[in-house]
Design an enzyme around this catalytic site. Structure first.
Site, PDB file in Angstrom:
ATOM      1  N   GLY A  44       0.854  -1.186   0.000  1.00 32.78           N
ATOM      2  CA  GLY A  44       0.000   0.000   0.000  1.00 32.78           C
ATOM      3  C   GLY A  44       0.883   1.227   0.000  1.00 32.78           C
ATOM      4  O   GLY A  44       2.048   1.160   0.405  1.00 32.78           O
ATOM      5  N   GLN A  49       2.705  10.066   1.583  1.00 27.24           N
ATOM      6  CA  GLN A  49       4.037   9.494   1.813  1.00 27.24           C
ATOM      7  C   GLN A  49       5.044   9.911   0.750  1.00 27.24           C
ATOM      8  O   GLN A  49       6.251   9.784   0.962  1.00 27.24           O
ATOM      9  CB  GLN A  49       3.974   7.963   1.855  1.00 27.24           C
ATOM     10  N   CYS A  90       5.503   0.195   8.074  1.00 32.85           N
ATOM     11  CA  CYS A  90       5.163   1.371   7.274  1.00 32.85           C
ATOM     12  C   CYS A  90       6.387   1.760   6.448  1.00 32.85           C
ATOM     13  O   CYS A  90       7.505   1.786   6.976  1.00 32.85           O
ATOM     14  CB  CYS A  90       4.777   2.529   8.195  1.00 32.85           C
ATOM     15  N   LEU A  91       6.158   2.042   5.174  1.00 35.05           N
ATOM     16  CA  LEU A  91       7.292   2.397   4.308  1.00 35.05           C
ATOM     17  C   LEU A  91       7.922   3.710   4.735  1.00 35.05           C
ATOM     18  O   LEU A  91       9.045   4.022   4.354  1.00 35.05           O
ATOM     19  CB  LEU A  91       6.827   2.468   2.851  1.00 35.05           C
ATOM     20  N   HIS A 132      -4.909   1.744   7.356  1.00 37.94           N
ATOM     21  CA  HIS A 132      -3.559   2.292   7.487  1.00 37.94           C
ATOM     22  C   HIS A 132      -3.327   3.413   6.472  1.00 37.94           C
ATOM     23  O   HIS A 132      -2.766   4.458   6.791  1.00 37.94           O
ATOM     24  CB  HIS A 132      -2.538   1.153   7.267  1.00 37.94           C
ATOM     25  N   GLU A 133      -3.814   3.198   5.229  1.00 33.59           N
ATOM     26  CA  GLU A 133      -3.574   4.193   4.167  1.00 33.59           C
ATOM     27  C   GLU A 133      -4.418   5.451   4.358  1.00 33.59           C
ATOM     28  O   GLU A 133      -3.948   6.560   4.138  1.00 33.59           O
ATOM     29  CB  GLU A 133      -3.855   3.585   2.785  1.00 33.59           C
ATOM     30  N   HIS A 136      -2.882   7.708   6.702  1.00 35.27           N
ATOM     31  CA  HIS A 136      -1.821   8.526   6.087  1.00 35.27           C
ATOM     32  C   HIS A 136      -2.400   9.806   5.484  1.00 35.27           C
ATOM     33  O   HIS A 136      -1.841  10.885   5.639  1.00 35.27           O
ATOM     34  CB  HIS A 136      -1.102   7.754   4.966  1.00 35.27           C
TER      35      HIS A 136
END
Ligand SMILES: O=C(O)C[C@@H](Cc1ccccc1)[C@H](O)SCc1ccccc1
Ligand SMILES: [Zn+2]
Length: 171
Positions: A44, A49, A90-91, A132-133, A136
């Site tokens: 994702g 991000q 998380c990236l 989660h997205e 963000h």
């Protein structure tokens, strides 16, 4: 490939603006985000991000090799049910994995890459990823659900790794 911002970059705290018009520019952003997500081995990625203040999310939960890219524009969660705790990464917080509690089942709505609205139920990894997205897009990170102590420890360690140049800092 776009640069992924790394915590505690303040740009990760911005609340993204709704997409007014699903046009070729938005479709190109989604394609650039998918390329960036695959390169980073994510499932994702939110526009926040990569420093873009638009409510665009890309996801691909397919197994290695198969590709089922999803583009969620102006995603909204309509209903939440139950609770489930799972380990999240998380990236933008590379190398840290912690348990986070999320709704077990959700009903969400979004526009697809043609601008067509669709609604869907999700559970399991899909439900976790969507939550989660969307966090963000609202400037929230999974570390916000941890204790102050844990959040501080992760922040200090990540800042050190960035100083040592051992984390490629985006943007
Ligand atoms: O930073 C991101 O948004 C990508 C996240 C998405 C995600 C987080 C937690 C749980 C599910 C999805 C991940 O870094 S993608 C990496 C990953 C790969 C497989 C399973 C879980 C996380
Ligand atoms: Zn993340």
């Amino acid at each position: 490939i776009l640069d992924i911002l790394v915590y505690p970059d303040p740009r990760l705290r911005e609340v993204a603006a709704p997409v007014a018009q699903v046009d070729d520019d938005i479709r190109r952003l989604a394609d650039d985000m998918l390329e960036t997500m695959y390169d980073a081995q994510g499932i994702g990625l939110a526009a926040t991000q990569v420093g873009v203040n638009q409510r665009v999310v890309v996801m691909d939960l397919a197994e290695e090799g198969a590709r089922q890219p999803l583009v969620l524009i102006n995603p909204e969660i309509l209903d939440r049910e139950g609770a489930a705790t799972g380990q999240e990464g998380c990236l933008s917080i590379p190398g840290f994995y912690e348990d986070v509690e999320r709704a077990e089942r959700i009903r969400f709505r979004a526009l697809d890459r043609e601008g067509r609205p669709w609604e869907q139920e999700a559970e399991g990894l899909m439900a976790v990823c969507v939550q989660h997205e969307i966090d963000h897009l609202d400037g929230k990170l999974f570390v916000d659900y941890l204790s102050e102590l844990k959040r501080k420890r992760i922040r200090r360690k990540l800042e050190k790794l960035v100083r040592q140049g051992r984390v490629n800092v985006g943007g």
